[in-house]
Enzyme design. Sequence first.
Site, PDB file in Angstrom:
ATOM      1  N   SER A  76       0.863  -1.177   0.000  1.00 40.90           N
ATOM      2  CA  SER A  76       0.000   0.000   0.000  1.00 40.90           C
ATOM      3  C   SER A  76       0.903   1.232   0.000  1.00 40.90           C
ATOM      4  O   SER A  76       1.933   1.219  -0.694  1.00 40.90           O
ATOM      5  CB  SER A  76      -0.915  -0.085   1.230  1.00 40.90           C
ATOM      6  OG  SER A  76      -1.889   0.902   1.207  1.00 40.90           O
ATOM      7  N   HIS A 124      -2.679  -1.140  -3.352  1.00 45.83           N
ATOM      8  CA  HIS A 124      -3.754  -0.157  -3.156  1.00 45.83           C
ATOM      9  C   HIS A 124      -3.337   1.081  -3.923  1.00 45.83           C
ATOM     10  O   HIS A 124      -2.212   1.535  -3.780  1.00 45.83           O
ATOM     11  CB  HIS A 124      -3.880   0.228  -1.681  1.00 45.83           C
ATOM     12  CG  HIS A 124      -4.246  -0.926  -0.800  1.00 45.83           C
ATOM     13  ND1 HIS A 124      -4.005  -0.916   0.543  1.00 45.83           N
ATOM     14  CD2 HIS A 124      -4.837  -2.120  -1.076  1.00 45.83           C
ATOM     15  CE1 HIS A 124      -4.445  -2.058   1.081  1.00 45.83           C
ATOM     16  NE2 HIS A 124      -4.942  -2.805   0.105  1.00 45.83           N
ATOM     17  N   ASP A 171      -4.536  -4.574   5.854  1.00 45.00           N
ATOM     18  CA  ASP A 171      -4.821  -5.512   4.772  1.00 45.00           C
ATOM     19  C   ASP A 171      -3.579  -6.382   4.539  1.00 45.00           C
ATOM     20  O   ASP A 171      -2.454  -5.893   4.613  1.00 45.00           O
ATOM     21  CB  ASP A 171      -5.174  -4.717   3.496  1.00 45.00           C
ATOM     22  CG  ASP A 171      -5.787  -5.598   2.413  1.00 45.00           C
ATOM     23  OD1 ASP A 171      -6.237  -6.713   2.731  1.00 45.00           O
ATOM     24  OD2 ASP A 171      -5.821  -5.156   1.242  1.00 45.00           O
TER      25      ASP A 171
END
Lengths: 269, 196
Positions: B18, B45, B138
């Site tokens: 991310s 992401h 995540d």
Amino acid sequence: MIEEADIDLVLNDLFEVYGYDFTNYARASLKRRISRLFLLDKFPSFAEFRYRLKSDPGYLKRVIEGLTVTVTEMFRDPLFYKALRTEIIPTLAAKPFIRIWHAGCSTGEEVFSMAIVLKEANLLHKSLLYATDLNPQVLEKARRGVFPLVQMKQYSENYIESGGKNDFSAYYTAQYGQVKFDESLAEKMIFSTHNLVSDRSFNEFDLILCRNVLIYFDKQLQERTLNLFDESIGTLGYLALGSKETLNFSSIKAKYRQLNKEKIWRKIS
Amino acid sequence: MAENKLINACKAVVIGGSAGSIEVLLKLLPALSSPLSLVIMIVLHRKNSTDSSLADLLSSRTTIRVQEVEDKDPVVPGTIYLAPADYHLLIEKDEVFSLDDSEKVNYSRPSLDVTFESAADVYGSSLVGILLSGANADGTAGLNLIKARGGVLIAQKPETAQAAFMPQHAIQNAPIDRVLDVEEMAVFINSLSRVN
Ligand SMILES: C[S@@+](CC[C@H](N)C(=O)[O-])C[C@H]1O[C@@H](n2cnc3c(N)ncnc32)[C@H](O)[C@@H]1O
């Protein structure tokens, strides 16, 4: 963790008891949908989940809703709609009559977007928009043409990016956190259930949109579906898919020419 | 080599990241030796959901083929695949990709957990999962599933990560096999690719 064999059992139940055939859906995604439903509804065991499904037709609704992914938005992928406005719709303008099929229309945002595009091209009056889905609940919502107000900011931005020149809010009236789209947009829409797995071609179209539906099918079912579309598209008609979907793996590819970077193909033979 | 004991025949490496992980990849990719005998799948992401130039950017740093996934693309060894923005990336048993635009998971689509779990189902003990920089949780649950299926787990050294939270969270909550900086990661992946 849910095992592959459990999935097979549920798919079997769905087919034998209710006639819904999900066996050729993409397994990885289907497994996630079934696991999610199983967890959300807090069944103590998989056997109980199956029992409920088989014995309670009311629960079937919930399962169909849970297995299908109905995420959608108005003017989704604005550049796609821009291509429709500038490259596709003008070539249909001379026709006495324009027939469009939205296969897997979900709650209708895509159909209303199309109606706006046609209206702005002065073609809505001679168009017919068939909107179908396997899930009766989403069709009910689509028929009402009522959407959450909170989405409108995003939709309005999408609309402008797609080349829309009007005030987007002129197309609806807002009330209690919801908006209702203008009745005149819905006049040319026909909503009906249609299952791409088992139902047949029902008309010939100038343009078929089937966006973000094929991703949930395995290659075999994609091939069947694309052949169904091929039977339903007249020469020089168009097929539009989702932004990550392709004709590349299909036998119908040879008869089609991709138009631009967007996922739009024209039937050339 | 110690790495060889971790995993016998690695078929796939799935990398999730991310905030701060594009920078890591821009350093990692040029250090990978070509040709690659396994497949690398990258899930990030992304802020800008319509940005498809990321594949081009990554591609400019390596001679290995970098490709943004389209639905039902076959998984071809020797390729680096990138999950497209706004879709979850899944792998089918017959080694083709499937995309899925269902609800976000951990506020994210694509979600790292989703791809990690799906890759674990398909590759089992032939899979390495790598978690890079990021500011959310995540990935950790997915790494645990990779481990449950016999795979190997790597986390970026938190002190080398622009956002340490994500690898740190995984180190605390999953049985990570190796904590590596970017150079070590490249050496590790190259060793996997060679032993095949
Ligand atoms: C993700 S939505 C796509 C909505 C819209 N086309 C879009 O791109 O925004 C997928 C829709 O396909 C429908 N669908 C799934 N399987 C179907 C089938 N076998 N026949 C017809 N529709 C199906 C689902 O019910 C769902 O409404």
